[in-house]
Design a protein around this motif. Sequence first.
Motif: not given
Length: 385
Positions: A361-370
């Motif tokens: 979504g709007i955040a792109g890969a911002h939360n893709d840290i795991c």
Amino acid sequence: MSRESVPGHDISYHLVCFDETGNERGRESADVLYDARRDVTDVFFFIHGWNGDVPAARQQYGQWVKTMADCRAEREAAHRLPGGFKSLLVGLHWPSKAWGDEDVRSDEFIKAQAARLGGGAGRVAAVRTIVEAARQHPCRMSTAVKQAYDYLESSVPDLPGEDGMPFDAEQLYRACLEDPALGGILSPLRILTFWKMKRRAKVFGESGAARIAREVAQAAPSARIHLMGHSFGCITATAMANVVPAATLTLMQGAMSLWSFAERLPGEPGSGYFRGVLGRVPGPIIVTTSTHDYAIGKFYPLAARSGRQVDLDEYPKYGGLGSHGVQGTYAHGHNIGSPGELSRGQVHNVDCTSVIRRIDGIAGAHNDICHPELARLLWRAVLAR
């Protein structure tokens, strides 16, 4: 009890919750201090970012701790360190829910957004004007909507942003039209909340988060303290490092200024707000970046300067850490594919574009840290001697 289980492992972490003023909601810290006195060698504090409620924090911490625990070789290496290795894991929750999945058509959504900006009948009425206009004409900003935004900007405490620039809803709206993903006439409402939560992250880091870290340091004076923040949680973690003896500092996709540690601010007097942290952390300071992080690459600079992007040669004046890394002071440059040695007491900008890349979504890969590559990076900081 504050202990949370980790799927697939016989380990647990503590979840300690705080309110918006930095006061603990319950008494979970008592469990943390009890465990800290039991020959702990390493304490890990994890701090989530913007838009996180308790279930989201629990999910993120559970996934991250599992990812770290899956790094068997690194765990075994830690146990071979002089003095051994016995960890204490603590996840801190602060109320950062800014824009949830509520139904925009509902009255609850309107009241929730107004409450996040301070509450009161006037703010409820202003948010209602904006939301009702968004339902009918999402791509047109009327005079009534602009007046509603002007009222919110003038009535919400702790605004404008830390750069002192005035809030201009119409200019923000026009800037957002250039990228539809940023979201029509509701986009300035996101940005008002962005400023509010950015300030709250710093206040939490200097109050409740700092208090529990100090108490743990007193309970386990010989333990190494490792701070890891994500998004706005990087502000909290860095604020904690200003007041507690942190051994390492890891900033994952930081929603904070790329000049936070700068010796001199570009075009302004003084140094970065967190300049004093350099020299206080004896271990590596790790900063991850990714070009797939739209929250930091697109939304952060827009919100930080109300859409007035100013470029200074290669780096923007109001860019975010998660896009550009630390600038304005010496920092090692790495790629996650071949990170090289991590020097103690120094900053390491690590390009993680090849790993942090799953768009959501709007955040792109911002939360893709795991990812195991990122967990090993933190482990390497812990093992650096």
